[in-house]
Every structure is written in structure tokens, then in C-alpha cells.
Design a protein around this motif. Sequence first.
Motif, PDB file in Angstrom:
ATOM      1  N   ASP A 144      13.328  14.028 -14.164  1.00 36.18           N
ATOM      2  CA  ASP A 144      12.400  14.775 -13.332  1.00 36.18           C
ATOM      3  C   ASP A 144      13.195  15.383 -12.170  1.00 36.18           C
ATOM      4  O   ASP A 144      14.286  14.902 -11.834  1.00 36.18           O
ATOM      5  N   ASP A 146      11.615  16.917  -8.721  1.00 33.74           N
ATOM      6  CA  ASP A 146      11.095  16.620  -7.384  1.00 33.74           C
ATOM      7  C   ASP A 146      10.952  15.134  -7.133  1.00 33.74           C
ATOM      8  O   ASP A 146      10.366  14.412  -7.934  1.00 33.74           O
ATOM      9  N   HIS A 147      11.501  14.686  -6.018  1.00 31.42           N
ATOM     10  CA  HIS A 147      11.459  13.292  -5.560  1.00 31.42           C
ATOM     11  C   HIS A 147      12.304  12.369  -6.426  1.00 31.42           C
ATOM     12  O   HIS A 147      12.389  11.183  -6.163  1.00 31.42           O
ATOM     13  N   THR A 148      12.894  12.899  -7.471  1.00 34.24           N
ATOM     14  CA  THR A 148      13.762  12.074  -8.310  1.00 34.24           C
ATOM     15  C   THR A 148      15.218  12.481  -8.091  1.00 34.24           C
ATOM     16  O   THR A 148      16.038  11.664  -7.690  1.00 34.24           O
ATOM     17  N   ASP A 266      11.551   9.321 -13.626  1.00 34.09           N
ATOM     18  CA  ASP A 266      10.515  10.098 -12.958  1.00 34.09           C
ATOM     19  C   ASP A 266       9.882   9.234 -11.878  1.00 34.09           C
ATOM     20  O   ASP A 266       9.789   8.019 -12.027  1.00 34.09           O
ATOM     21  N   ASP A 267       9.430   9.906 -10.803  1.00 32.73           N
ATOM     22  CA  ASP A 267       8.760   9.158  -9.742  1.00 32.73           C
ATOM     23  C   ASP A 267       7.252   9.117  -9.975  1.00 32.73           C
ATOM     24  O   ASP A 267       6.534   8.436  -9.266  1.00 32.73           O
ATOM     25  N   THR A 268       6.768   9.875 -10.969  1.00 34.87           N
ATOM     26  CA  THR A 268       5.324   9.938 -11.212  1.00 34.87           C
ATOM     27  C   THR A 268       5.004   9.309 -12.556  1.00 34.87           C
ATOM     28  O   THR A 268       5.222   9.903 -13.610  1.00 34.87           O
TER      29      THR A 268
HETATM   30 MG   LIG Z   1       8.550  14.131  -9.405  1.00 38.08          MG
END
Ligand SMILES: [Mg+2]
Lengths: 448, 176
Positions: A144, A146-148, A266-268
Motif C-alpha cells: 500500500d 498512503d500511511h504505509t 497495508d495500514d487499512t
Molecule cells: Mg493506506
Amino acid sequence: MQMSLVTDSPVHSSSSDDFAAFLDASLDSGSSEETEDSDQLETQRVKRRKVDKMENIEELQDPTSLPPSLEQTAEASMKKDVCTHPGSFGEMCILCGQRLDADSGVTFGYIHKGLRLENDEIVRLRNTDMKNLLRHKKLYLVLDLDHTLLNSTQLIHMSPQEEYLKSQTDSLQDVSKGSLFMLSFMHMMTKLRPFVRAFLKEASELFEMYIYTMGDRAYALEMAKLLDPQREYFSSRVISRDDGTHRHQKGLDVVLGQESAVLILDDTENAWTKHKDNLILMERYHFFASSCHQFGFNCKSLSELKNDESETDGALVTILKVLKRVHGMFFDELEGNLVDRDVRQVLKTIRKEVLKGCKLVFSRVFPTGFQADNHLLWKMAEGLGATCLKELDPSVTHVVSTDAGTEKSRWAVKHKKFLVHPQWIEAANYLWQKQPEENFIVNQTKNP
Amino acid sequence: MFFHIVLERNMQLHPRHFGRNLRENLVSKLMKDVEGTCSGRHGFVVAITGIENVGKGLIRDGTGFVTFPVKYQCVVFRPFKGEILEAVVTMVNKMGFFAEAGPVQIFVSNHLIPDDMEFQSGDMPNYTTSDGSVKIQKDSEVRLKIIGTRVDATEIFCIGTIKDDFLGVINDPAAA
Ligand SMILES: [Mg+2]
Ligand SMILES: [Zn+2]
């Protein structure tokens, strides 16, 4: 385009009507979208029929004139007859060239515009690719963005305390050394997560890597350029939300890898409802203030504190170790055929080692009336190898609570058991390692 | 295949272009509008080579725009089923490879690559014979046969094959 006007043509010249008729006649029917008058149509039909006739003759002659030794040709024409149409490019079968329905199969637009594949073909490709990959001792890794691997913000959402960043951005000429980029044409600023370059380099030795983001295609490609300026890691394996088959969901159906060999970072978690067992959940990287606010944190962001995740001990460092461990166990420790091994099983085994031997009792962590063993934390702890109990007994090692004043919490203190905050479990989950209990002590609540 | 043909088009011109340079303006607008476009019927217009004739202009009510019917000569390119084409490989992957010949996008599936060529992954993915003597990778020039074509407004798609005699790599960038 530069060109000169010439009146005399050196090439074959004909009137356009003849030409069009010739073209139409030599083409498959239905390719002309223009409307013509009936006269013209009639002549075309005649010509087309003529062409058809000629083809028929050829086909008729084929079997008789064909020496029996020319098996290849016979085989080819047989194949043509029974073509399964394994996929399409520009709405034509990739095997026989026949025009096909526009919306059959799974679209692989991220690889090339106009490419679609049928399920059987995807399965076939996965099988052959898997063998190839295993021979090179590699697995698949889906990443992923974003944020990863990074954090992006819209310029208009930057806080006054972040203004200083605008004078600290790295050059877009040679992005390979930078980590903070101003993408003015997208009205955005992007910060790469510390250690990401070393992470990609090392992971690429063990995995064939994909990017899979919920961002749109333009954003995905721009980020891929920042992360992989030499195009040595991802090639065309960059999947955006425009390429997925389900809205708000990520799926491995567009990834050309066997699910038993795919790891996902992934962060989600919710994006991967069908592939939770392949997922390594990432601790979110919030660098910018807008990112913190978006997730409801009212604290200062790393950027505002002029701070960042550790380059030597951050989330990507931790996860790289896990990846290496999974890879090592998959290839070196498991027994049996390589193709029968399952990376999901390996992940489960490694996860179960984290809190192995811990016996937990929760105290006022779950809402009253909530079925405890259905709670996320309970499942998380069990996934990490801990045993969760509903009632105290002497074998209990940890009491998990947010309140030191509860009966069970006091029992823990009295019997010299660990009393830890629920974040102790979450931290172990993200870090893949049991964390020192003293970092997660529970405070006495003022108003019971 | 390339063809030199005469096509006709109705050109709309803004009144500001009228005057001494009317013809030049008309021609340059024509080139801008037509070169590089595709029509399902004629294929890709490579270049306009001359103006046959400019018909009488028709003034549009209200706008002052004038429509001129223009007959022009141009070179068009369109591939045909069965045609042999030389193309440059743009991308190689496990599904096969993509190649370009001018405006034409060609896909050659791995079903239509000779069986003795195997896919090799890595940062320069390629198809290579077992003895390593022939290699298809990005920027290789290949000779292929078209087995399907489709022309739409801006692009021409083709399905190609190299599974036949005298088809395949004609120049190897790695060897150069
Ligand atoms: Mg993400
Ligand atoms: Zn087919």
C-alpha cells in the motif's frame, strides 16, 4: 509535425472512394462506423462477398492440398476453431484475433490499456509464474502507499507550523536521494517513510513487488516515480483504484500471483476483507498534520514537532525483519513441495510466537454485555499466540485493563502478575514482538 | 501498409483568419486537426502532402464562421490482418509483450511466442531461448504477423504473433 507539401506523389495513389471500398472489403465486417449511402454499401457488400468467397475457396482447398506431414498448420487451424478466447487486447482475442465483447473477463489496465484476461487464463498465468518465481526463491509482496510507505498532504491543508517544510523539499531532478517532495502540479507534498529506500531494495531481493493504492492512477504513478525512479522494483505492477474490480475494496484478483504466495502490507485492514490472512497490518505513518486530523488525532504531527519515525528502528525496519523471517521459513524450514506451501500458514505460525505462553484476562476493556471472545483485542491476542481467559486463575500471567482500580487489576498487583494497558497487545501486533510490560503501565483512574 | 490517398473535410474557420493568409491558415489548421488522428476507415493519418482543392465557403448564420470543404492528399497508415510488420518492443511481461509501430499498439501473447522461448523476470524482463541465443526485451525490434486489427478514434490496436517462420527478433539491443 514537420512536412513539405508535394503535389506529385511517389507512392501509389488512388481516389479515396476506391481506397475506402478496398479497405472495407479487406476488413472484417462491422469495423466501419461511418454511415454511407446505400449505393456504396451495395458495392461493398459485393466486394465483401467476393473476398469471402475467395477465403472459402482457400479453406476448402486447404485440407486436400495439405500434406499430412504439415501437422503444425493443421494444428494451428484446429486451434483457431476451438479458441477459448483466453483474453483480449483492444477488444480482440489475444490468441485468434477475433473481435470480442468489451466487458468479458478481468481488466488489467494497469499493465496495458485495453488488456483483459479470462479467469482460466489468469489461473494459467499464476501457475506458470509461480513456478518461475519459486525457482528464483521469491514470493509476491503487495504494498500500500498512503500511511504505509509514505504520507501525502494537500498543500492547502498544511498547518502554519508546517510552512517551514516548503523550504526543505528535495529536488525532483534526482529523487533517489530525497524523502520530502513538493509536487506543485498536483498541489501536494509527499514525505517518504524513513528507511523506505533500503526497505524496497532489500525486499526486492525476496519478493516480486506490486504497488496497490486506493489513490487514483495519476497519483499512483507519481508515487511510484518517487519510490522507484529507476523502475527496478515495480515495472508496470502499479495498481490504483481505477484498476480494481470492486469499489472501496482491494482484491488479489488483479494481482498475477497465487494467493498462497502473496504477502500484503497495508495500514487499512478493511480494504482486504477477503485476504486478511495475507495481510501484515502496518502501523500508520502520519507525518503531516492533515493526516493526523483525518484520523481524529488532535496531537501535534511529526512534521509540526520537526520529528520523524526512526530510520534505524521504525516500522519498516521491523516489518522487513518479519518479511525475511516469513521468506526464510517458507523456503528453508517448511517441508514438502514448494508449490504446496502456503505463506498464510507461515504468517500465522510466526504471529503465534509473539505472545506465546502469555495467559491474559481482560478487565473492563470490553463494553458490558459484549461477547468477549468476539472482541478485536481478544482475537488479536489469540492470533499472537496468547491464551485468553474470562476468569482469573493462578496460571494467568497478564491482566489487561485501562483502570488499575478494578478488582482484577488489584489482584494482578497483589499476586505480582503483569498489569498492562490494552495498547501492549496492539504494540506487539504491530511490532511482531512482545513489548516490555513496564512501558504499558496502567494508571489509577481518578473517577471510578 | 502505407497509402497515399485523397480525403475531404469540412473546415470551420473563425473570421479572424480571413484575408491574405486565408489559404495558409486553412492548411495549417487542417494539419493540426488531421495529422496524428485515426479513422476507423482509413487508419492513421501520417502527414498531409498536398491540397487538391478548396471549395466554396459557406457562412454560418449568427457566428460568422465559414465552412470550407477541403480536399487534401495524405499518407495514411493502416495494418491489415496477415500483414508482416516490424515493431519496437515497449514492454515485456509474463503475459507476452507489447510493441509499437508508429501509432499502432500491438500485443503478442505468450501463446503466440515460440514455445522454446521462456519468460525471465527481473528488472529487464525478457523471453529467451533455452540456449540464450535469442532474446526479446524492451527496445528489441521484432518482425511479427498481424492476426487482428481494430482502429478507433485515436489508436490502432493489433494482435500479433511471432510463432511462424521468419518472425521474431531482427535486432537485439543487448547485443549491440
Ligand atoms: Mg493506506
Ligand atoms: Zn480467440
